[in-house]
Design an enzyme around this catalytic site. Structure first.
Site, PDB file in Angstrom:
ATOM      1  N   TYR A 153     -47.355   6.151 -15.432  1.00 59.42           N
ATOM      2  CA  TYR A 153     -48.412   7.121 -15.113  1.00 59.42           C
ATOM      3  C   TYR A 153     -47.931   8.085 -14.025  1.00 59.42           C
ATOM      4  O   TYR A 153     -48.102   9.306 -14.154  1.00 59.42           O
ATOM      5  CB  TYR A 153     -49.673   6.384 -14.661  1.00 59.42           C
ATOM      6  CG  TYR A 153     -50.803   7.309 -14.263  1.00 59.42           C
ATOM      7  CD1 TYR A 153     -51.575   7.950 -15.236  1.00 59.42           C
ATOM      8  CD2 TYR A 153     -51.105   7.551 -12.927  1.00 59.42           C
ATOM      9  CE1 TYR A 153     -52.617   8.804 -14.879  1.00 59.42           C
ATOM     10  CE2 TYR A 153     -52.145   8.402 -12.559  1.00 59.42           C
ATOM     11  CZ  TYR A 153     -52.888   9.018 -13.536  1.00 59.42           C
ATOM     12  OH  TYR A 153     -53.923   9.879 -13.185  1.00 59.42           O
ATOM     13  N   LYS A 157     -47.578  12.140 -14.324  1.00 58.91           N
ATOM     14  CA  LYS A 157     -48.310  13.082 -13.481  1.00 58.91           C
ATOM     15  C   LYS A 157     -47.352  13.971 -12.677  1.00 58.91           C
ATOM     16  O   LYS A 157     -47.698  15.103 -12.335  1.00 58.91           O
ATOM     17  CB  LYS A 157     -49.285  12.320 -12.576  1.00 58.91           C
ATOM     18  CG  LYS A 157     -50.421  11.663 -13.354  1.00 58.91           C
ATOM     19  CD  LYS A 157     -51.450  12.668 -13.847  1.00 58.91           C
ATOM     20  CE  LYS A 157     -51.724  12.629 -15.303  1.00 58.91           C
ATOM     21  NZ  LYS A 157     -52.752  13.598 -15.744  1.00 58.91           N
TER      22      LYS A 157
HETATM   23  N1  LIG Z   1     -60.206   9.399 -11.971  1.00 59.40           N
HETATM   24  C1  LIG Z   1     -59.255   9.469 -11.059  1.00 59.40           C
HETATM   25  O1  LIG Z   1     -59.306   8.788 -10.024  1.00 59.40           O
HETATM   26  C2  LIG Z   1     -58.094  10.408 -11.244  1.00 59.40           C
HETATM   27  C3  LIG Z   1     -57.157  10.477 -10.188  1.00 59.40           C
HETATM   28  C4  LIG Z   1     -56.075  11.349 -10.323  1.00 59.40           C
HETATM   29  C5  LIG Z   1     -55.942  12.115 -11.466  1.00 59.40           C
HETATM   30  N2  LIG Z   1     -56.861  12.011 -12.469  1.00 59.40           N
HETATM   31  C6  LIG Z   1     -56.636  12.834 -13.673  1.00 59.40           C
HETATM   32  O2  LIG Z   1     -57.828  13.499 -14.042  1.00 59.40           O
HETATM   33  C7  LIG Z   1     -57.861  13.689 -15.465  1.00 59.40           C
HETATM   34  C8  LIG Z   1     -59.200  13.229 -15.995  1.00 59.40           C
HETATM   35  O3  LIG Z   1     -59.328  11.844 -15.702  1.00 59.40           O
HETATM   36  P1  LIG Z   1     -60.731  11.087 -15.698  1.00 59.40           P
HETATM   37  O4  LIG Z   1     -60.735  10.250 -14.479  1.00 59.40           O
HETATM   38  O5  LIG Z   1     -61.827  12.034 -15.950  1.00 59.40           O
HETATM   39  O6  LIG Z   1     -60.508  10.104 -16.939  1.00 59.40           O
HETATM   40  P2  LIG Z   1     -61.531   9.582 -18.032  1.00 59.40           P
HETATM   41  O7  LIG Z   1     -62.896   9.453 -17.462  1.00 59.40           O
HETATM   42  O8  LIG Z   1     -60.880   8.394 -18.631  1.00 59.40           O
HETATM   43  O9  LIG Z   1     -61.560  10.788 -19.092  1.00 59.40           O
HETATM   44  C9  LIG Z   1     -60.400  11.131 -19.795  1.00 59.40           C
HETATM   45  C10 LIG Z   1     -60.735  12.126 -20.873  1.00 59.40           C
HETATM   46  O10 LIG Z   1     -59.550  12.337 -21.677  1.00 59.40           O
HETATM   47  C11 LIG Z   1     -59.876  12.032 -23.033  1.00 59.40           C
HETATM   48  N3  LIG Z   1     -58.718  11.507 -23.765  1.00 59.40           N
HETATM   49  C12 LIG Z   1     -57.929  10.467 -23.423  1.00 59.40           C
HETATM   50  N4  LIG Z   1     -57.012  10.250 -24.397  1.00 59.40           N
HETATM   51  C13 LIG Z   1     -57.246  11.172 -25.370  1.00 59.40           C
HETATM   52  C14 LIG Z   1     -56.651  11.438 -26.624  1.00 59.40           C
HETATM   53  N5  LIG Z   1     -55.640  10.700 -27.115  1.00 59.40           N
HETATM   54  N6  LIG Z   1     -57.116  12.466 -27.352  1.00 59.40           N
HETATM   55  C15 LIG Z   1     -58.162  13.198 -26.896  1.00 59.40           C
HETATM   56  N7  LIG Z   1     -58.788  12.984 -25.728  1.00 59.40           N
HETATM   57  C16 LIG Z   1     -58.342  11.974 -24.967  1.00 59.40           C
HETATM   58  C17 LIG Z   1     -60.988  10.992 -22.941  1.00 59.40           C
HETATM   59  O11 LIG Z   1     -61.648  10.859 -24.178  1.00 59.40           O
HETATM   60  P3  LIG Z   1     -62.580   9.564 -24.470  1.00 59.40           P
HETATM   61  O12 LIG Z   1     -63.811   9.791 -23.661  1.00 59.40           O
HETATM   62  O13 LIG Z   1     -62.808   9.583 -25.941  1.00 59.40           O
HETATM   63  O14 LIG Z   1     -61.787   8.362 -24.017  1.00 59.40           O
HETATM   64  C18 LIG Z   1     -61.824  11.606 -21.816  1.00 59.40           C
HETATM   65  O15 LIG Z   1     -62.592  12.685 -22.282  1.00 59.40           O
HETATM   66  C19 LIG Z   1     -56.667  12.911 -16.034  1.00 59.40           C
HETATM   67  O16 LIG Z   1     -55.640  13.809 -16.356  1.00 59.40           O
HETATM   68  C20 LIG Z   1     -56.250  12.007 -14.883  1.00 59.40           C
HETATM   69  O17 LIG Z   1     -54.881  11.690 -14.913  1.00 59.40           O
HETATM   70  C21 LIG Z   1     -57.927  11.174 -12.383  1.00 59.40           C
END
Ligand SMILES: NC(=O)c1ccc[n+]([C@@H]2O[C@H](COP(=O)([O-])OP(=O)(O)OC[C@H]3O[C@@H](n4cnc5c(N)ncnc54)[C@H](OP(=O)(O)O)[C@@H]3O)[C@@H](O)[C@H]2O)c1
Length: 257
Positions: A153, A157
């Site tokens: 991961y 990133k």
């Molecule tokens: N949350 C954190 O603490 C955090 C920290 C640092 C960076 N980030 C970054 O922020 C971004 C959003 O993360 P989040 O926390 O919002 O995650 P999340 O709640 O798991 O949401 C991820 C989104 O991506 C979609 N997705 C995943 N795999 C996919 C695929 N194969 N095809 C199409 N859509 C797909 C998911 O769809 P489904 O709903 O169908 O699963 C969901 O809409 C990511 O890039 C992550 O690396 C998050």
């Protein structure tokens, strides 16, 4: 008013950023992996313009997403937000034979950047964990190494920041930036995540549309709308060129000049 496309906006930070943008009068196109998730997404934010459908874990799905996005017309900004996380306990192989984390987190934003009509602004979701990423492309699909989910991961990133900075360098007419939203309790972040959820979607929305001079830059990396420290490898031009060339080989498509 801007037209914005957000990948991975069926849930989490993508959907939250979409809500902020719609509330500010912007026109937002969402994205979900399949029809069922698209129905959920449409119901979650009926004010959105539409929902593009496609699974970003494989090349055919990435191409479908690009085709639908282009068919809907040019976007002013695209937020590459879709991602999968650091808690994958084993290497999940995609139908193209790639590690899922690399396919969704790195190859998808690369291919969509190549294929979707060039917007004015590109925003790439990274993570503070990118600082521990390794830019070495010796075994990016984890076929020879023992699987390490947090490292895979972090590497992915880091590659998102590398991609954002490469695009900033090669496409001077586009504002291309990366950010970390903080560690927040989305589906990915998990219930124990400590950062402020209300601030987490703000920076991606701000980079996509704001006319604040601080947002109208290129080649930046941000945390809560402030420039933040990056892994130095992200600004290394040979590292950028190597990633672009590796992704071009996988996708069969070079980043247009
Ligand atoms: N949350 C954190 O603490 C955090 C920290 C640092 C960076 N980030 C970054 O922020 C971004 C959003 O993360 P989040 O926390 O919002 O995650 P999340 O709640 O798991 O949401 C991820 C989104 O991506 C979609 N997705 C995943 N795999 C996919 C695929 N194969 N095809 C199409 N859509 C797909 C998911 O769809 P489904 O709903 O169908 O699963 C969901 O809409 C990511 O890039 C992550 O690396 C998050």
């Amino acid at each position: 008013m801007s037209r914005v496309f957000i990948t991975g906006s069926s849930d989490g930070l993508g959907l939250m950023a979409a809500r902020l943008l719609v509330a500010d009068g912007h026109s937002v196109t969402l994205h979900a992996r399949d029809q069922a998730r698209a129905d959920d997404t449409r119901a979650a934010l009926p004010q959105a313009d539409g929902v593009v459908i496609g699974d970003l874990s494989h090349l055919a799905g990435m191409r479908q997403v690009a085709e639908q996005a282009n068919a809907s017309g040019r976007f002013d900004a695209i937020i590459h937000n879709a991602g999968i996380g650091y808690r994958e306990v084993r290497r999940v192989e995609t139908q193209d034979g790639l590690a899922g984390v690399f396919a969704v987190n790195v190859l998808a934003p690369y291919l969509l950047t190549c294929l979707i009509e060039r917007p004015d602004r590109l925003v790439y979701l990274s993570s503070g964990m990118h600082r521990g990423g390794d830019p070495d492309l010796d075994d990016p699909q984890w076929t020879r190494r023992r699987w390490n989910g947090p490292q895979a991961y972090s590497d992915s990133k880091l590659f998102d920041v590398v991609l954002a900075f490469a695009v900033a360098r090669l496409w001077p007419d586009v504002l291309s930036n990366a950010l970390t939203p903080g560690w927040v309790p989305t589906k990915m972040g998990g219930p124990g995540a400590p950062d402020d959820m209300s601030l987490a979607p703000v920076t991606q929305a701000w980079l996509a549309v704001s006319t604040d001079p601080a947002a109208m830059v290129s080649g930046g990396y941000f945390y809560h709308k402030q420039p933040a420290e990056t892994n130095p490898a992200a600004r290394d031009v040979p590292v950028q060129d190597e990633l672009l060339s590796y992704c071009a080989g996988l996708a069969g498509l070079k980043l247009p000049g």
